[in-house]
Design a protein around this motif. Structure first.
Motif, PDB file in Angstrom:
ATOM      1  N   ILE A 149       0.844  -1.197   0.000  1.00 40.82           N
ATOM      2  CA  ILE A 149       0.000   0.000   0.000  1.00 40.82           C
ATOM      3  C   ILE A 149       0.873   1.238   0.000  1.00 40.82           C
ATOM      4  N   SER A 150       0.518   2.207  -0.830  1.00 41.52           N
ATOM      5  CA  SER A 150       1.231   3.491  -0.819  1.00 41.52           C
ATOM      6  C   SER A 150       0.302   4.645  -0.455  1.00 41.52           C
ATOM      7  N   GLU A 151      -1.016   4.399  -0.490  1.00 41.22           N
ATOM      8  CA  GLU A 151      -1.950   5.491  -0.202  1.00 41.22           C
ATOM      9  C   GLU A 151      -3.245   4.935   0.376  1.00 41.22           C
ATOM     10  N   VAL A 152      -3.796   5.666   1.324  1.00 38.97           N
ATOM     11  CA  VAL A 152      -5.128   5.384   1.858  1.00 38.97           C
ATOM     12  C   VAL A 152      -5.952   6.656   1.718  1.00 38.97           C
ATOM     13  N   GLU A 153      -7.091   6.538   1.075  1.00 35.20           N
ATOM     14  CA  GLU A 153      -7.986   7.677   0.904  1.00 35.20           C
ATOM     15  C   GLU A 153      -9.312   7.370   1.589  1.00 35.20           C
ATOM     16  N   GLU A 202       2.611   7.293   8.615  1.00 32.85           N
ATOM     17  CA  GLU A 202       3.749   8.192   8.364  1.00 32.85           C
ATOM     18  C   GLU A 202       5.049   7.415   8.301  1.00 32.85           C
ATOM     19  N   ASP A 203       5.231   6.491   9.252  1.00 38.86           N
ATOM     20  CA  ASP A 203       6.467   5.721   9.290  1.00 38.86           C
ATOM     21  C   ASP A 203       6.628   4.821   8.069  1.00 38.86           C
ATOM     22  N   ARG A 204       5.523   4.343   7.537  1.00 36.53           N
ATOM     23  CA  ARG A 204       5.564   3.474   6.367  1.00 36.53           C
ATOM     24  C   ARG A 204       5.603   4.264   5.060  1.00 36.53           C
ATOM     25  N   GLY A 205       5.520   5.580   5.140  1.00 36.87           N
ATOM     26  CA  GLY A 205       5.510   6.388   3.930  1.00 36.87           C
ATOM     27  C   GLY A 205       4.213   6.287   3.159  1.00 36.87           C
ATOM     28  N   ILE A 206       3.116   6.009   3.860  1.00 36.12           N
ATOM     29  CA  ILE A 206       1.802   5.872   3.223  1.00 36.12           C
ATOM     30  C   ILE A 206       1.079   7.210   3.296  1.00 36.12           C
ATOM     31  N   ASP A 207       0.692   7.726   2.154  1.00 39.76           N
ATOM     32  CA  ASP A 207      -0.047   8.985   2.102  1.00 39.76           C
ATOM     33  C   ASP A 207      -1.479   8.754   2.550  1.00 39.76           C
ATOM     34  N   VAL A 208      -1.996   9.667   3.362  1.00 39.51           N
ATOM     35  CA  VAL A 208      -3.378   9.590   3.844  1.00 39.51           C
ATOM     36  C   VAL A 208      -4.099  10.854   3.410  1.00 39.51           C
ATOM     37  N   SER A 209      -5.256  10.686   2.795  1.00 36.52           N
ATOM     38  CA  SER A 209      -6.024  11.850   2.363  1.00 36.52           C
ATOM     39  C   SER A 209      -7.479  11.700   2.781  1.00 36.52           C
ATOM     40  N   GLU A 210      -8.113  12.843   3.020  1.00 36.73           N
ATOM     41  CA  GLU A 210      -9.537  12.909   3.357  1.00 36.73           C
ATOM     42  C   GLU A 210     -10.234  13.792   2.329  1.00 36.73           C
ATOM     43  N   THR A 211     -11.427  13.398   1.951  1.00 32.49           N
ATOM     44  CA  THR A 211     -12.242  14.207   1.057  1.00 32.49           C
ATOM     45  C   THR A 211     -13.657  14.246   1.608  1.00 32.49           C
ATOM     46  N   LYS A 212     -14.264  15.432   1.552  1.00 34.59           N
ATOM     47  CA  LYS A 212     -15.650  15.583   1.993  1.00 34.59           C
ATOM     48  C   LYS A 212     -16.519  16.033   0.817  1.00 34.59           C
ATOM     49  N   ARG A 213     -17.668  15.399   0.680  1.00 37.90           N
ATOM     50  CA  ARG A 213     -18.632  15.781  -0.345  1.00 37.90           C
ATOM     51  C   ARG A 213     -19.997  15.941   0.302  1.00 37.90           C
ATOM     52  N   SER A 214     -20.634  17.044   0.035  1.00 38.17           N
ATOM     53  CA  SER A 214     -21.915  17.333   0.692  1.00 38.17           C
ATOM     54  C   SER A 214     -23.034  16.412   0.231  1.00 38.17           C
ATOM     55  N   GLN A 215     -22.923  15.876  -1.001  1.00 37.70           N
ATOM     56  CA  GLN A 215     -23.976  15.031  -1.548  1.00 37.70           C
ATOM     57  C   GLN A 215     -23.501  13.586  -1.649  1.00 37.70           C
ATOM     58  N   SER A 216     -24.417  12.658  -1.341  1.00 38.56           N
ATOM     59  CA  SER A 216     -24.179  11.243  -1.545  1.00 38.56           C
ATOM     60  C   SER A 216     -25.254  10.730  -2.488  1.00 38.56           C
ATOM     61  N   GLU A 217     -24.819  10.071  -3.553  1.00 39.47           N
ATOM     62  CA  GLU A 217     -25.739   9.735  -4.646  1.00 39.47           C
ATOM     63  C   GLU A 217     -26.933   8.912  -4.190  1.00 39.47           C
ATOM     64  N   ASP A 218     -26.693   7.860  -3.423  1.00 40.55           N
ATOM     65  CA  ASP A 218     -27.792   6.941  -3.091  1.00 40.55           C
ATOM     66  C   ASP A 218     -28.079   6.818  -1.605  1.00 40.55           C
ATOM     67  N   PHE A 219     -27.239   7.421  -0.762  1.00 43.84           N
ATOM     68  CA  PHE A 219     -27.362   7.190   0.671  1.00 43.84           C
ATOM     69  C   PHE A 219     -27.296   8.511   1.424  1.00 43.84           C
ATOM     70  N   GLN A 220     -27.850   8.501   2.636  1.00 45.68           N
ATOM     71  CA  GLN A 220     -27.813   9.709   3.456  1.00 45.68           C
ATOM     72  C   GLN A 220     -26.372  10.051   3.830  1.00 45.68           C
ATOM     73  N   SER A 221     -25.591   9.022   4.120  1.00 43.54           N
ATOM     74  CA  SER A 221     -24.160   9.196   4.398  1.00 43.54           C
ATOM     75  C   SER A 221     -23.416   7.997   3.850  1.00 43.54           C
ATOM     76  N   LEU A 222     -22.209   8.236   3.386  1.00 43.87           N
ATOM     77  CA  LEU A 222     -21.410   7.159   2.819  1.00 43.87           C
ATOM     78  C   LEU A 222     -19.947   7.397   3.177  1.00 43.87           C
ATOM     79  N   VAL A 223     -19.281   6.342   3.645  1.00 45.25           N
ATOM     80  CA  VAL A 223     -17.847   6.390   3.936  1.00 45.25           C
ATOM     81  C   VAL A 223     -17.152   5.408   3.004  1.00 45.25           C
TER      82      VAL A 223
END
Length: 540
Positions: free
Chosen positions: A345-349, A390-411
């Motif tokens: 793994i190099s990235e977790v979003e 951080e120690d593994r050099g894995i990039d972590v990113s967060e994104t927020k979107r106000s709308q969810s296509e089919d659900f009230q909330s989605l992760v």
């Protein structure tokens, strides 16, 4: 759970822990091997400033969940080591704020009016009325170095007594300072303008020796008060400045070395007032910090946010009930995603869509990381998961979107590298009922829990029957099945909830059939022996 208390705290805090059903052991003045032995089976450690909580302490305490400091300063706790070991460090900054502020005001008046000096001479039989000409604080300028909780309380009190306020604090906004009646300015300007300087900063590498010989020279004829942390003011330089008449006097409640050594130069200068770290020594303050830290220990034991955690995500208590269900959902999505991924793994979003995007999500993201690293790490939690990334050099990113296509909330948790990625989407049905609703774009409706088998296969008759037959041969009971496909006759993905472990031979049997593209066994249990050995080996 066992709580070890190694510095005296108010009985109210100890009683709160015992009333919650926990074992509390008090053992004061421990150090060296005695401390390591005492903490070896503790789940929580409660200290004040007397106990040095070093890396060795964390090494000796594999079951430690939290270290609670009954007070503000934590320079006696190795926070980096705590984070590495997944241990929460929390303090109680609110409990003694009022007491520390009041002591600061008292010390200001004590040095401005020479109260301790006059008291000592009168007790010795001298009527030295003519020897002391005090300074009024009205219309004088107070320079506040550090406009945090205590600094703000001091500002309120001395502003009400007619002082003009100028403050140095690079971490506070102009608007907040103005509401307190203070003008923000660079440190040099504060020192130049102030008649009284009061220090309210933590001791950090940046603040150690912050007020030294050059800075004291700028406070010509003024007074210095430090009731924050020892070491922020250069004590030897301060003693010289007072003795040489560079500044009129000083009052200190904290010192670089405590207890204050008998050979300290501060003790030889009459116009330096000293007290033995009494800032928090009021009955109310001691009870407040003890009960506050007890509450945080209880929160940590309950796996709830610790409000004053210094090395872990936290959130407002009112927001937690809304966010709580998503914490486990995000962890589950992360655990599923990493067990479906077949590479480094190099990235977790983590993407938040819908209502959840309006909430504080730091703790949710940390939990997603915990899920990703859970099959790969022996000890991982929301405290050390960001550090592991951080120690593994894995990039972590967060994104927020106000709308969810089919659900009230989605992760959505995605793990990827430059060659491939896996995405797992989760939501809540009926408030707190978790579901995995998408895997790599395939729409499913899977109940996450226990053991799962995920297959990719061609969409043609007989495949599901084959899978059921092989499971039956190996005595594996299928509890639920959720099927999705791209197109008729294309590729399909099926999630099976199963009651029993799935051996390698069963998966190999399935993959012998050319219609089976891939079979993955996923466990969401906490049994170390039930982790997919293929996934557990991807730690390089």
């Amino acid at each position: 759970m066992k709580v070890l208390v190694t510095d005296p705290i108010a009985e109210a805090g100890i009683e709160r822990l015992r009333e919650a059903g926990h074992e509390v052991e008090t053992a004061y003045d421990l150090e060296g091997d005695a401390l390591l032995d005492a903490v070896s089976d503790a789940n929580a450690l409660v200290v004040r400033s007397g106990t040095e909580v070093t890396e060795a302490v964390f090494e000796a305490a594999p079951d430690l969940v939290i270290v609670g400091r009954a007070g503000i300063g934590v320079d006696n706790i190795d926070i980096d080591a705590a984070t590495e070991h997944g241990v929460i460090v929390a303090n109680a900054p609110e409990g003694n704020v009022r007491a520390a502020a009041e002591h600061t005001v008292a010390m200001t008046f004590a040095i401005a009016r020479s109260i301790p000096q006059a008291h000592a001479r009168l007790k010795a039989g001298e009527w030295a009325k003519g020897d002391y000409l005090g300074t009024e604080v009205n219309k004088k300028t107070l320079g506040i170095v550090g406009l945090g909780r205590v600094g703000q309380e001091v500002a309120k009190r001395l502003n009400a007594l007619g002082m003009n306020l100028v403050a140095y604090d690079p971490y506070i906004g102009k608007e907040r300072a103005e509401k307190l009646g203070a003008e923000l300015a660079p440190l040099e300007e504060v020192l130049d303008r102030a008649d009284f300087i009061t220090v309210h900063t933590p001791l950090t590498p940046e603040t150690e020796g912050l007020i030294g010989e050059e800075e004291l020279a700028r406070i010509e004829g003024g007074y210095v008060i430090n009731c924050a942390r020892g070491g922020v003011v250069d004590e030897a330089a301060l003693a010289r400045a007072v003795e040489d008449g560079v500044i009129a006097g000083a009052a200190l409640d904290v010192f670089a070395e405590e207890p204050l050594p008998r050979d300290s130069p501060l003790l030889d200068v009459e116009d330096v007032v000293v007290t033995p770290h009494l800032g928090a020594s009021t009955e109310a303050a001691q009870e407040n910090v003890a009960t506050s830290i007890a509450d945080q220990v209880l929160a940590a034991f309950a796996e709830e946010p610790v409000m004053n955690a210094l090395n872990a995500p936290s959130m407002d208590a009112n927001a937690f009930p809304r966010v709580r269900p998503y914490i486990e959902l995000a962890e589950t999505a992360g655990r599923v995603a990493v067990q479906l991924f077949d590479d480094q793994i190099s990235e977790v979003e983590v993407v938040y869509a819908g209502d959840i995007a309006e909430e504080e999500i730091d703790l949710v993201t940390a939990s997603a990381l915990k899920g990703v690293f859970r099959p790969l790490e022996w000890q991982v939690n929301a405290v050390n998961a960001p550090r592991i990334a951080e120690d593994r050099g894995i990039d972590v990113s967060e994104t927020k979107r106000s709308q969810s296509e089919d659900f009230q909330s989605l992760v959505t948790v995605t793990v990827r590298n430059t060659d491939s990625e896996v995405s797992v989407c989760g939501t809540l049905f009926a408030g707190e009922d978790p579901r995995i609703v998408r895997i790599d774009g395939y729409r499913v409706d899977a109940i996450p829990g226990g053991r799962m088998v995920v297959t990719r296969n061609t969409d043609e008759p007989g495949v599901i029957g084959l899978i059921g037959s092989v499971m039956g041969e190996y005595g594996i009971n299928i509890a639920g099945m959720y099927n999705a496909r791209e197109t008729i006759g294309g590729e399909a993905l099926t999630v099976y909830n199963v009651d029993d472990p799935v051996p390698d031979e069963a998966r190999e049997r399935l993959e012998e059939d050319p219609r089976i593209i891939e079979t993955r066994y996923i466990t969401l249990s906490n049994d170390e022996d039930d982790i997919d050995p293929v996934r557990a080996s991807i730690t390089e």
